[in-house]
Motif scaffolding. Structure first.
Motif, PDB file in Angstrom:
ATOM      1  N   LYS A  82      51.132  39.848  29.956  1.00 27.78           N
ATOM      2  CA  LYS A  82      49.714  39.794  29.865  1.00 27.78           C
ATOM      3  C   LYS A  82      49.637  39.051  28.125  1.00 27.78           C
ATOM      4  O   LYS A  82      49.538  40.019  27.795  1.00 27.78           O
ATOM      5  CB  LYS A  82      48.847  40.710  29.484  1.00 27.78           C
ATOM      6  N   ARG A 111      50.274  37.357  34.108  1.00 29.92           N
ATOM      7  CA  ARG A 111      50.871  36.113  34.586  1.00 29.92           C
ATOM      8  C   ARG A 111      52.476  36.496  34.866  1.00 29.92           C
ATOM      9  O   ARG A 111      52.510  37.648  35.036  1.00 29.92           O
ATOM     10  CB  ARG A 111      50.469  35.223  33.865  1.00 29.92           C
ATOM     11  N   SER A 127      56.869  39.606  34.578  1.00 35.77           N
ATOM     12  CA  SER A 127      54.838  40.108  34.855  1.00 35.77           C
ATOM     13  C   SER A 127      54.334  40.268  33.447  1.00 35.77           C
ATOM     14  O   SER A 127      54.576  41.195  32.541  1.00 35.77           O
ATOM     15  CB  SER A 127      54.653  41.145  35.402  1.00 35.77           C
TER      16      SER A 127
END
Length: 143
Positions: free
Chosen positions: A29, A41, A27
């Motif tokens: 950004k 994201r 995960s």
């Protein structure tokens, strides 16, 4: 009978593949100096485990690890979390992924189009190996 044979054969094939499948899930950004961080994201990269001498590694595609290594060093990308997902087989005992310290993990990759090489390794410590094995993940032999 289908191309893969009986339902029992299909289940055996899926079991065989899934006991070697591990996904690196990240995960992240993107960070923009003017507007701050973007929306969260997610990316997932398939791989397997391989033992080389006395060390177990996550084996995947080299250009992916090259991109991840660049993201780790970039001030424009903020990795929020990384996990190893190992619950794809029907015999897994846990459906929770394993938090993974990607920032401190040893990464090696080759992405050489001329020689047709594109593979990468992330070294795993004994704790990760034990957790993956407890959930039914098997590694490929010894090199």
């Amino acid at each position: 009978m289908g191309a893969l044979g009986t339902q029992e054969t299909k289940v055996s094939i899926i079991d065989l593949l899934c006991c070697h499948l591990v996904a690196l899930c990240i995960s992240y950004k993107f960070v923009d100096g003017e507007t701050g961080a973007s929306n969260l994201r997610f990316a997932s990269y398939a791989g397997t485990l391989i033992r080389i001498r006395d060390t177990v590694h996550f084996l995947t595609v080299g250009h992916i690890l090259k991109d991840i290594e660049e993201a780790l060093q970039s001030p424009k990308v903020c990795i929020q979390s990384a996990e190893l997902a190992d619950f794809f087989g029907y015999k897994s005992i846990s459906k929770h992924s394993i938090p993974f310290d990607l920032k401190n993990a040893p990464i090696f990759h080759i992405d050489d189009e001329e020689y047709g090489l594109d593979f990468g390794l992330i070294g795993l410590n004994a704790n990760y190996v034990r957790l993956l094995a407890a959930n039914g993940i098997r590694r490929y032999g010894s090199l």
